[in-house]
Design a protein around this motif. Structure first.
Motif, PDB file in Angstrom:
ATOM      1  N   SER A 144      40.000   5.883  12.077  1.00  0.00           N
ATOM      2  CA  SER A 144      39.695   4.690  12.879  1.00  0.00           C
ATOM      3  C   SER A 144      38.992   4.971  14.179  1.00  0.00           C
ATOM      4  O   SER A 144      38.259   4.184  14.880  1.00  0.00           O
ATOM      5  CB  SER A 144      40.859   4.133  13.305  1.00  0.00           C
ATOM      6  OG  SER A 144      41.825   5.008  13.841  1.00  0.00           O
ATOM      7  N   LEU A 145      38.735   6.542  14.450  1.00  0.00           N
ATOM      8  CA  LEU A 145      38.116   6.949  15.684  1.00  0.00           C
ATOM      9  C   LEU A 145      36.802   7.349  15.385  1.00  0.00           C
ATOM     10  O   LEU A 145      36.100   7.542  16.225  1.00  0.00           O
ATOM     11  CB  LEU A 145      39.112   7.717  16.292  1.00  0.00           C
ATOM     12  CG  LEU A 145      39.854   7.789  17.426  1.00  0.00           C
ATOM     13  CD1 LEU A 145      40.654   9.105  17.681  1.00  0.00           C
ATOM     14  CD2 LEU A 145      39.465   7.006  18.485  1.00  0.00           C
ATOM     15  N   ARG A 146      36.265   7.394  14.132  1.00  0.00           N
ATOM     16  CA  ARG A 146      35.149   7.769  13.790  1.00  0.00           C
ATOM     17  C   ARG A 146      34.060   6.815  14.217  1.00  0.00           C
ATOM     18  O   ARG A 146      34.680   5.617  14.226  1.00  0.00           O
ATOM     19  CB  ARG A 146      34.924   8.015  12.339  1.00  0.00           C
ATOM     20  CG  ARG A 146      35.766   9.097  11.747  1.00  0.00           C
ATOM     21  CD  ARG A 146      35.563   9.289  10.206  1.00  0.00           C
ATOM     22  NE  ARG A 146      36.592  10.384   9.921  1.00  0.00           N
ATOM     23  CZ  ARG A 146      36.863  10.620   8.474  1.00  0.00           C
ATOM     24  NH1 ARG A 146      36.218   9.952   7.471  1.00  0.00           N
ATOM     25  NH2 ARG A 146      37.571  11.601   7.975  1.00  0.00           N
ATOM     26  N   THR A 158      30.758  13.937  10.331  1.00  0.00           N
ATOM     27  CA  THR A 158      31.058  12.297  10.939  1.00  0.00           C
ATOM     28  C   THR A 158      31.205  12.510  12.329  1.00  0.00           C
ATOM     29  O   THR A 158      31.575  11.634  13.010  1.00  0.00           O
ATOM     30  CB  THR A 158      32.602  11.921  10.214  1.00  0.00           C
ATOM     31  OG1 THR A 158      33.624  13.117  10.374  1.00  0.00           O
ATOM     32  CG2 THR A 158      32.235  11.783   8.691  1.00  0.00           C
ATOM     33  N   VAL A 159      31.333  13.796  12.917  1.00  0.00           N
ATOM     34  CA  VAL A 159      31.385  14.004  14.529  1.00  0.00           C
ATOM     35  C   VAL A 159      30.195  14.863  14.922  1.00  0.00           C
ATOM     36  O   VAL A 159      30.110  15.858  14.779  1.00  0.00           O
ATOM     37  CB  VAL A 159      32.652  14.765  14.461  1.00  0.00           C
ATOM     38  CG1 VAL A 159      32.828  15.092  16.080  1.00  0.00           C
ATOM     39  CG2 VAL A 159      33.801  14.170  13.926  1.00  0.00           C
ATOM     40  N   PRO A 160      29.362  14.215  15.481  1.00  0.00           N
ATOM     41  CA  PRO A 160      28.279  14.676  16.235  1.00  0.00           C
ATOM     42  C   PRO A 160      28.499  15.591  17.071  1.00  0.00           C
ATOM     43  O   PRO A 160      29.447  15.721  17.841  1.00  0.00           O
ATOM     44  CB  PRO A 160      27.352  13.452  16.638  1.00  0.00           C
ATOM     45  CG  PRO A 160      27.908  12.395  16.042  1.00  0.00           C
ATOM     46  CD  PRO A 160      29.395  12.815  15.887  1.00  0.00           C
ATOM     47  N   SER A 161      27.464  16.870  17.397  1.00  0.00           N
ATOM     48  CA  SER A 161      27.701  17.957  18.035  1.00  0.00           C
ATOM     49  C   SER A 161      26.727  18.046  19.181  1.00  0.00           C
ATOM     50  O   SER A 161      25.512  17.908  18.872  1.00  0.00           O
ATOM     51  CB  SER A 161      28.007  19.289  17.394  1.00  0.00           C
ATOM     52  OG  SER A 161      27.847  20.239  18.160  1.00  0.00           O
ATOM     53  N   PHE A 162      27.260  18.132  20.560  1.00  0.00           N
ATOM     54  CA  PHE A 162      26.340  18.655  21.432  1.00  0.00           C
ATOM     55  C   PHE A 162      26.684  20.092  21.997  1.00  0.00           C
ATOM     56  O   PHE A 162      27.957  20.376  22.305  1.00  0.00           O
ATOM     57  CB  PHE A 162      26.464  17.616  22.773  1.00  0.00           C
ATOM     58  CG  PHE A 162      26.043  16.180  22.239  1.00  0.00           C
ATOM     59  CD1 PHE A 162      24.738  15.942  22.533  1.00  0.00           C
ATOM     60  CD2 PHE A 162      26.877  15.346  21.455  1.00  0.00           C
ATOM     61  CE1 PHE A 162      24.384  14.452  22.323  1.00  0.00           C
ATOM     62  CE2 PHE A 162      26.553  14.115  21.057  1.00  0.00           C
ATOM     63  CZ  PHE A 162      25.293  13.653  21.383  1.00  0.00           C
ATOM     64  N   ASP A 163      25.712  20.994  22.095  1.00  0.00           N
ATOM     65  CA  ASP A 163      26.191  22.519  22.453  1.00  0.00           C
ATOM     66  C   ASP A 163      24.869  23.142  23.074  1.00  0.00           C
ATOM     67  O   ASP A 163      23.953  22.742  22.818  1.00  0.00           O
ATOM     68  CB  ASP A 163      26.856  22.905  21.363  1.00  0.00           C
ATOM     69  CG  ASP A 163      27.867  24.301  21.661  1.00  0.00           C
ATOM     70  OD1 ASP A 163      27.951  24.236  23.170  1.00  0.00           O
ATOM     71  OD2 ASP A 163      28.254  24.860  21.053  1.00  0.00           O
ATOM     72  N   VAL A 164      25.203  24.318  23.762  1.00  0.00           N
ATOM     73  CA  VAL A 164      24.351  25.176  24.329  1.00  0.00           C
ATOM     74  C   VAL A 164      24.119  26.111  23.044  1.00  0.00           C
ATOM     75  O   VAL A 164      24.788  26.437  22.021  1.00  0.00           O
ATOM     76  CB  VAL A 164      24.988  26.034  25.451  1.00  0.00           C
ATOM     77  CG1 VAL A 164      26.190  26.829  25.052  1.00  0.00           C
ATOM     78  CG2 VAL A 164      23.714  26.916  26.070  1.00  0.00           C
ATOM     79  N   ASP A 165      22.805  26.459  23.055  1.00  0.00           N
ATOM     80  CA  ASP A 165      22.272  27.535  21.774  1.00  0.00           C
ATOM     81  C   ASP A 165      22.423  28.869  22.630  1.00  0.00           C
ATOM     82  O   ASP A 165      21.682  29.625  22.893  1.00  0.00           O
ATOM     83  CB  ASP A 165      20.640  27.235  21.626  1.00  0.00           C
ATOM     84  CG  ASP A 165      20.498  28.140  20.304  1.00  0.00           C
ATOM     85  OD1 ASP A 165      21.265  28.963  19.972  1.00  0.00           O
ATOM     86  OD2 ASP A 165      19.109  28.054  20.255  1.00  0.00           O
ATOM     87  N   ASN A 166      23.971  29.154  22.294  1.00  0.00           N
ATOM     88  CA  ASN A 166      24.173  30.633  22.982  1.00  0.00           C
ATOM     89  C   ASN A 166      23.890  31.625  22.056  1.00  0.00           C
ATOM     90  O   ASN A 166      24.035  33.027  22.418  1.00  0.00           O
ATOM     91  CB  ASN A 166      25.932  30.417  23.030  1.00  0.00           C
ATOM     92  CG  ASN A 166      26.595  30.254  21.794  1.00  0.00           C
ATOM     93  OD1 ASN A 166      26.225  29.854  20.787  1.00  0.00           O
ATOM     94  ND2 ASN A 166      28.082  30.196  22.208  1.00  0.00           N
ATOM     95  N   GLY A 167      23.500  31.357  20.904  1.00  0.00           N
ATOM     96  CA  GLY A 167      22.927  32.323  19.962  1.00  0.00           C
ATOM     97  C   GLY A 167      21.651  32.929  20.593  1.00  0.00           C
ATOM     98  O   GLY A 167      21.602  34.132  20.673  1.00  0.00           O
ATOM     99  N   ALA A 168      20.642  32.026  20.842  1.00  0.00           N
ATOM    100  CA  ALA A 168      19.432  32.352  21.320  1.00  0.00           C
ATOM    101  C   ALA A 168      19.499  32.931  22.931  1.00  0.00           C
ATOM    102  O   ALA A 168      19.141  33.917  23.125  1.00  0.00           O
ATOM    103  CB  ALA A 168      18.502  30.965  21.272  1.00  0.00           C
TER     104      ALA A 168
END
Length: 328
Positions: A144-146, A158-168
């Protein structure tokens, strides 16, 4: 004398002056449901006369949009809520949400029992931003939260991600260390349970293998205390050490303190680099070489996507760049 002369006008005041029911006034102001043209004119005139300003929170509840944005942080203890990184996320989310009349709540999810997301499933919640996300946490998101959940870190279908490219970002730091002549480079990691903390480790192992250099990995937890201890362990295990890279500035500052305790010069004997570019990184002696981490932009993008009702992109990575200073 009107109600607005001594207190803010209410919806009831508008309905009384317009001569309509409260529900009719609400529908006209919210722009939802049926109201006759005559009723719309009466309500509009009453709003102008009284200087009525709709309560954004009340309107959000009426249309089912919610009035709270929850920042839910996974951690081994509630102490994670005191992390400056978490504070920065909350502050950035608040700057996005406040103009829309949406409040921001901070919620701790215990690492050993992330089912606390069930507590957030109510109509007052317009969105949930997960921090320190794991695969188990993603699997525990109620159906119900999706559509109302995004992650700062690892995501899912089902859960989009926002993040820093810490690998690069880590690669840029490690290549900088190599370019300045460092060949015996140790790494202090982040928590093993945190998936996003493993990308820099994978980058480190790949670059060391490509350069034919030995891997020297020590466990970390993003704290200065662990960095200080790691410095002592590194010096005992690898006396020929000439650089230490930590994937957290706090840990890197602890590393510098540990090296200083042992009488080791930075960067003369051992170069030190971190990741995050926290404000203190440029104020230490020597100033810390690191990589940028646009926490504010990431958190703002996550909150904006939820408010706009379009958290659809599966992964959004923000670039990280080398910030070269005196420590390496």
């Amino acid at each position: 004398m009107t109600a607005a002369a001594h207190r803010p006008a209410t919806l009831e005041d508008v309905a009384r002056v317009a001569g309509v029911s409260r529900s009719t006034a609400s529908r006209v102001i919210a722009g939802t449901g049926f109201a006759s043209p005559a009723a719309r004119e009466l309500v509009t005139a009453a709003v102008d006369q009284l200087g009525y300003v709709p309560n954004p929170a009340a309107r959000a509840l009426v249309r089912g949009g919610g009035v709270r944005m929850v920042v839910a942080v996974l951690g081994t203890s509630a102490a994670v809520l005191e992390d400056p990184y978490v504070h920065q996320v909350v502050g950035s989310v608040a700057r996005v949400c406040t103009p829309s009349g949406v409040g921001v709540a901070l919620h701790w999810l215990p690492l050993d029992d992330p089912r606390g997301l069930d507590q957030l499933d109510d109509r007052s919640v317009c969105g949930v931003i997960l921090v320190n996300t794991t695969e188990d946490l993603l699997e525990s998101v109620p159906r119900s939260l999706r559509g109302r959940v995004v992650s700062i870190g690892v995501g899912s279908a089902t859960v989009p991600s926002f993040d820093v490219d810490n690998g690069a970002g880590s690669e840029a730091v490690l290549r900088h260390l190599y370019a300045t002549g460092r060949r015996r480079i140790a790494m202090v990691t982040g928590p093993r349970w945190l998936p996003c903390a493993q990308r820099p480790v994978q980058t480190y192992r790949r670059l060391m293998s490509q350069a034919g250099l030995p891997e020297r990995v020590l466990p970390g937890d993003f704290t200065a205390a662990r960095g200080r201890a790691a410095a002592g362990v590194a010096l005992r295990q690898w006396p020929d050490l000439d650089a230490i890279y930590s994937i957290s500035d706090d840990t890197a500052l602890g590393v510098m303190a540990g090296l200083r305790d042992a009488g080791v010069q930075v960067p003369g004997d051992v170069a030190v680099a971190g990741f995050d570019d926290i404000p203190l990184a440029g104020l230490t002696t020597p100033a810390l070489t690191t990589a940028s981490h646009p926490v504010g932009r990431i958190a703002a993008a996550a909150a904006t996507a939820l408010l706009d009702g379009r958290p659809s992109a599966p992964v959004t990575l923000f670039p990280s760049a080398l910030v070269a200073r005196a420590s390496a």
